[in-house]
Design a protein around this motif. Structure first.
Motif, short mmCIF file in Angstrom:
data_model
loop_
_atom_site.label_atom_id
_atom_site.label_comp_id
_atom_site.label_asym_id
_atom_site.label_seq_id
_atom_site.Cartn_x
_atom_site.Cartn_y
_atom_site.Cartn_z
N SER A 41 0.84 -1.20 0.00
CA SER A 41 0.00 0.00 0.00
C SER A 41 0.87 1.25 0.00
CB SER A 41 -0.91 0.03 1.22
OG SER A 41 -1.76 -1.08 1.22
N PHE A 42 1.93 1.22 0.80
CA PHE A 42 2.87 2.34 0.82
C PHE A 42 3.52 2.51 -0.54
CE2 PHE A 42 7.45 3.39 1.29
CZ PHE A 42 7.30 4.75 1.51
N ASN A 43 3.97 1.41 -1.15
CA ASN A 43 4.62 1.49 -2.46
C ASN A 43 3.69 2.14 -3.48
OD1 ASN A 43 6.84 0.19 -1.39
ND2 ASN A 43 6.39 -1.77 -2.33
N HIS A 44 2.43 1.73 -3.47
CA HIS A 44 1.45 2.28 -4.41
C HIS A 44 1.25 3.78 -4.17
CE1 HIS A 44 -2.02 2.58 -7.02
NE2 HIS A 44 -2.64 3.20 -6.03
N ALA A 45 1.06 4.17 -2.93
CA ALA A 45 0.86 5.58 -2.61
C ALA A 45 2.08 6.41 -3.00
CB ALA A 45 0.56 5.75 -1.12
N PHE A 46 3.26 5.90 -2.71
CA PHE A 46 4.48 6.64 -3.03
C PHE A 46 4.62 6.85 -4.52
CE2 PHE A 46 8.91 7.63 -3.61
CZ PHE A 46 9.18 8.45 -2.52
N LYS A 47 4.28 5.83 -5.29
CA LYS A 47 4.35 5.94 -6.75
C LYS A 47 3.36 6.98 -7.27
CE LYS A 47 5.58 2.93 -10.49
NZ LYS A 47 5.84 1.59 -10.89
N VAL A 48 2.18 7.06 -6.67
CA VAL A 48 1.21 8.09 -7.04
C VAL A 48 1.77 9.48 -6.73
CG1 VAL A 48 -1.07 9.06 -6.47
CG2 VAL A 48 -0.81 6.59 -6.81
N TRP A 49 2.40 9.64 -5.57
CA TRP A 49 2.93 10.93 -5.17
C TRP A 49 4.09 11.39 -6.03
CZ3 TRP A 49 3.62 8.77 0.40
CH2 TRP A 49 2.39 8.72 1.05
N ASN A 50 4.99 10.47 -6.37
CA ASN A 50 6.26 10.87 -6.99
C ASN A 50 6.50 10.31 -8.39
OD1 ASN A 50 7.35 12.46 -4.87
ND2 ASN A 50 7.68 10.60 -3.71
N GLY A 51 5.67 9.40 -8.83
CA GLY A 51 5.91 8.80 -10.15
C GLY A 51 7.02 7.78 -10.17
N LEU A 52 7.57 7.48 -9.00
CA LEU A 52 8.65 6.50 -8.86
C LEU A 52 8.32 5.57 -7.71
CD1 LEU A 52 11.76 8.88 -8.75
CD2 LEU A 52 11.18 7.37 -10.63
N SER A 53 8.85 4.37 -7.76
CA SER A 53 8.73 3.48 -6.61
C SER A 53 9.65 4.00 -5.50
CB SER A 53 9.15 2.06 -6.98
OG SER A 53 10.55 2.02 -7.19
N PRO A 54 9.39 3.63 -4.25
CA PRO A 54 10.30 4.06 -3.18
C PRO A 54 11.75 3.62 -3.42
CG PRO A 54 8.30 3.13 -2.25
CD PRO A 54 8.24 2.89 -3.73
N THR A 55 11.92 2.43 -3.96
CA THR A 55 13.28 1.93 -4.24
C THR A 55 13.97 2.80 -5.28
OG1 THR A 55 12.55 -0.31 -3.69
CG2 THR A 55 14.62 -0.10 -4.92
N ALA A 56 13.25 3.12 -6.36
CA ALA A 56 13.82 3.97 -7.42
C ALA A 56 14.14 5.36 -6.87
CB ALA A 56 12.87 4.06 -8.60
N TYR A 57 13.26 5.88 -6.03
CA TYR A 57 13.48 7.20 -5.43
C TYR A 57 14.76 7.17 -4.58
CZ TYR A 57 12.62 11.50 -2.79
OH TYR A 57 12.74 12.74 -2.23
N ARG A 58 14.91 6.12 -3.76
CA ARG A 58 16.10 6.00 -2.91
C ARG A 58 17.37 5.94 -3.75
NH1 ARG A 58 16.02 1.87 2.00
NH2 ARG A 58 15.71 3.74 3.24
N GLU A 59 17.33 5.15 -4.82
CA GLU A 59 18.49 5.04 -5.73
C GLU A 59 18.82 6.39 -6.35
OE1 GLU A 59 20.62 2.45 -6.22
OE2 GLU A 59 19.50 1.56 -4.57
N GLN A 60 17.79 7.10 -6.77
CA GLN A 60 17.99 8.42 -7.39
C GLN A 60 18.61 9.40 -6.38
OE1 GLN A 60 14.46 10.83 -8.43
NE2 GLN A 60 15.25 10.79 -10.52
N MET A 61 18.17 9.34 -5.13
CA MET A 61 18.69 10.25 -4.12
C MET A 61 20.15 9.95 -3.77
SD MET A 61 16.19 12.21 -4.02
CE MET A 61 16.98 13.42 -2.99
N LYS A 62 20.56 8.70 -3.91
CA LYS A 62 21.97 8.33 -3.65
C LYS A 62 22.89 9.02 -4.66
CE LYS A 62 21.40 3.68 -1.79
NZ LYS A 62 21.62 2.26 -2.07
N LYS A 63 22.39 9.22 -5.87
CA LYS A 63 23.21 9.78 -6.95
C LYS A 63 23.37 11.29 -6.85
CE LYS A 63 21.82 6.08 -10.05
NZ LYS A 63 20.95 5.71 -11.15
N THR A 64 22.50 11.95 -6.08
CA THR A 64 22.58 13.42 -6.00
C THR A 64 23.37 13.89 -4.83
OG1 THR A 64 20.49 13.53 -4.76
CG2 THR A 64 20.35 13.78 -7.16
#
Length: 64
Positions: A41-64
């Motif tokens: 449920s969290f994964n689904h909500a996060f994807k609605v909010w950001n267009g990314l899965s939580p895992t993808a978001y975390r990976e993206q934040m590591k790169k910045t």
């Protein structure tokens, strides 16, 4: 005019984004801390909010 649900979603989104920058916090812990009983449920909500899965978001934040 903001509804309770909108405010709740905004707070959950901000907290989730913050926790996802902490590598030591697991996805299931984050889901629980922001008020979801199920990680899916969290994964689904996060994807609605950001267009990314939580895992993808975390990976993206590591790169910045």
């Amino acid at each position: 005019d903001c509804s309770y649900k909108q405010l709740l979603d905004d707070v959950r989104k901000q907290l989730a984004e913050f926790y996802l920058t902490e590598a030591s916090v697991s996805m299931s812990e984050i889901a629980f801390m922001v008020g979801y009983q199920e990680q899916s449920s969290f994964n689904h909500a996060f994807k609605v909010w950001n267009g990314l899965s939580p895992t993808a978001y975390r990976e993206q934040m590591k790169k910045t």
